[in-house]
Each structure stands twice: as structure tokens, then as C-alpha cells.
Write a protein that holds these residues in place. Structure first.
Motif, PDB file in Angstrom:
ATOM      1  N   ALA A 101      -2.856  -2.512  -7.941  1.00 44.47           N
ATOM      2  CA  ALA A 101      -2.305  -1.163  -7.824  1.00 44.47           C
ATOM      3  C   ALA A 101      -1.182  -1.148  -6.788  1.00 44.47           C
ATOM      4  N   TRP A 102      -0.358  -0.148  -6.905  1.00 45.74           N
ATOM      5  CA  TRP A 102       0.655   0.151  -5.905  1.00 45.74           C
ATOM      6  C   TRP A 102       0.295   1.477  -5.237  1.00 45.74           C
ATOM      7  N   PHE A 103       0.408   1.481  -3.923  1.00 44.81           N
ATOM      8  CA  PHE A 103       0.247   2.685  -3.128  1.00 44.81           C
ATOM      9  C   PHE A 103       1.502   2.843  -2.277  1.00 44.81           C
ATOM     10  N   ARG A 104       1.702   4.032  -1.750  1.00 44.60           N
ATOM     11  CA  ARG A 104       2.844   4.234  -0.859  1.00 44.60           C
ATOM     12  C   ARG A 104       2.453   5.154   0.280  1.00 44.60           C
ATOM     13  N   GLN A 105       3.149   4.971   1.385  1.00 43.31           N
ATOM     14  CA  GLN A 105       2.879   5.789   2.567  1.00 43.31           C
ATOM     15  C   GLN A 105       4.196   6.176   3.220  1.00 43.31           C
ATOM     16  N   ALA A 106       4.444   7.478   3.258  1.00 41.25           N
ATOM     17  CA  ALA A 106       5.614   8.010   3.941  1.00 41.25           C
ATOM     18  C   ALA A 106       5.245   8.288   5.391  1.00 41.25           C
ATOM     19  N   TYR A 123     -11.923  -3.795  -9.328  1.00 44.43           N
ATOM     20  CA  TYR A 123     -12.046  -2.597 -10.140  1.00 44.43           C
ATOM     21  C   TYR A 123     -10.706  -1.892 -10.280  1.00 44.43           C
ATOM     22  N   TYR A 124     -10.410  -1.494 -11.477  1.00 42.91           N
ATOM     23  CA  TYR A 124      -9.198  -0.740 -11.806  1.00 42.91           C
ATOM     24  C   TYR A 124      -9.462   0.711 -11.410  1.00 42.91           C
ATOM     25  N   ASP A 125      -8.745   1.191 -10.405  1.00 44.10           N
ATOM     26  CA  ASP A 125      -9.079   2.499  -9.835  1.00 44.10           C
ATOM     27  C   ASP A 125      -7.860   3.091  -9.156  1.00 44.10           C
ATOM     28  N   THR A 126      -7.933   4.384  -8.860  1.00 45.07           N
ATOM     29  CA  THR A 126      -6.844   5.055  -8.144  1.00 45.07           C
ATOM     30  C   THR A 126      -7.135   5.182  -6.643  1.00 45.07           C
ATOM     31  N   GLN A 127      -8.346   4.815  -6.244  1.00 47.17           N
ATOM     32  CA  GLN A 127      -8.725   4.975  -4.839  1.00 47.17           C
ATOM     33  C   GLN A 127      -8.456   3.701  -4.048  1.00 47.17           C
ATOM     34  N   ALA A 128      -7.826   3.861  -2.904  1.00 50.72           N
ATOM     35  CA  ALA A 128      -7.471   2.710  -2.080  1.00 50.72           C
ATOM     36  C   ALA A 128      -8.699   1.914  -1.633  1.00 50.72           C
ATOM     37  N   LYS A 171       2.316  10.674   6.723  1.00 51.51           N
ATOM     38  CA  LYS A 171       1.509  11.076   5.576  1.00 51.51           C
ATOM     39  C   LYS A 171       0.459  10.012   5.269  1.00 51.51           C
ATOM     40  N   GLU A 172      -0.502  10.398   4.454  1.00 51.80           N
ATOM     41  CA  GLU A 172      -1.536   9.466   4.043  1.00 51.80           C
ATOM     42  C   GLU A 172      -0.994   8.501   2.980  1.00 51.80           C
ATOM     43  N   ARG A 173      -1.733   7.413   2.813  1.00 53.43           N
ATOM     44  CA  ARG A 173      -1.367   6.457   1.777  1.00 53.43           C
ATOM     45  C   ARG A 173      -1.790   7.008   0.420  1.00 53.43           C
ATOM     46  N   ASP A 174      -0.859   7.093  -0.498  1.00 46.05           N
ATOM     47  CA  ASP A 174      -1.099   7.709  -1.805  1.00 46.05           C
ATOM     48  C   ASP A 174      -1.037   6.687  -2.932  1.00 46.05           C
ATOM     49  N   PHE A 175      -1.833   6.927  -3.919  1.00 46.94           N
ATOM     50  CA  PHE A 175      -1.822   6.118  -5.133  1.00 46.94           C
ATOM     51  C   PHE A 175      -0.531   6.329  -5.903  1.00 46.94           C
TER      52      PHE A 175
END
Length: 122
Positions: A35-40, A101-106, A43-47
Motif C-alpha cells: 500500500a501507499w500512504f501519505r502524510q502532510a 493482509y490487503y487493507d486500508t489501515q496502516a 496531519k495524520e498518515r492517510d491511506f
């Protein structure tokens, strides 16, 4: 242990494109979801996007759907994030992560890269 290395970040103008790459150091990750996540700043790290082990399933955050594409080439041991029509609000540090696991949660991802900066100028 899987060490991930991201590349491809940089400075791009509003509406431009970038392609990020994520590859493991020292071993294959063809059996992992990625997965890729990003953090500005501030801000929190987002999916952002996820892909299962064989590329058969993908998932995207609503904010990037239709503009970003996640893909993988297991023969090259690399996962990509093609980012088109970039906006200033896409500015962030982008992290790739691998897990079982394939998921949206970090928290579901075991291995993380150091991140690559993406800056979109207005």
C-alpha cells in the motif's frame, strides 16, 4: 525483515504527473500486499492506495480515485504509484508499506519505507 525503498518523488506543477516506485532491499515481496500512504505536515498518515499480492485487487482513497493508479510488476519486484492531475493538496511524504493482509489501515502493514517527498506547486 523486509526493507522498502521508495523513489520517484519530487517537485511538480499543479496538474502534472509523477510515478513513485517501491522496491524491497534484499528480498522479494511478491507474496505481500503493498500500500501507499501519505502524510502532510501536521496531519495524520492517510491511506492512498493498496494492491494485493498478485495485482488482482486494488483499492483507492476517494481523494485520489481516477487520478492515481497502483500497479505491481512482481518479475521486477516493484510496486508503482502513477499519480496524474496532481493538486497542491497531494503534497506530502509518500510511504510504501508491505504486509500479509490487503487493507486500508496502516496498522495492518508490517514493513515500511522511509518515504519520498512529493510537492505540488500551485
Amino acid at each position: 525483515q523486509v526493507q522498502l525503498v521508495e523513489s520517484g518523488g519530487g517537485l511538480v506543477q499543479n496538474g502534472g504527473s509523477l510515478r513513485l516506485s517501491c522496491a524491497p532491499s534484499g528480498r522479494t515481496f511478491s507474496s505481500y500486499a503493498v500500500a501507499w500512504f501519505r502524510q502532510a505536515p501536521g496531519k495524520e498518515r492517510d491511506f492512498v492506495a493498496a494492491i494485493n499480492w498478485n495485482g488482482g485487487y486494488t483499492n483507492y482513497a476517494t481523494s485520489v480515485k481516477g487520478r492515481f493508479t497502483i500497479s505491481r510488476d512482481n518479475a521486477k519486484n516493484t510496486v508503482y504509484l502513477q499519480m496524474n492531475v496532481l493538486k497542491p493538496e497531494d503534497t506530502a511524504v509518500y510511504y510504501c508499506a508491505a504486509g500479509y493482509y490487503y487493507d486500508t489501515q496502516a496498522k495492518r502493514y508490517n514493513y515500511w519505507g522511509q518515504g519520498t517527498q512529493v510537492t505540488v506547486s500551485s
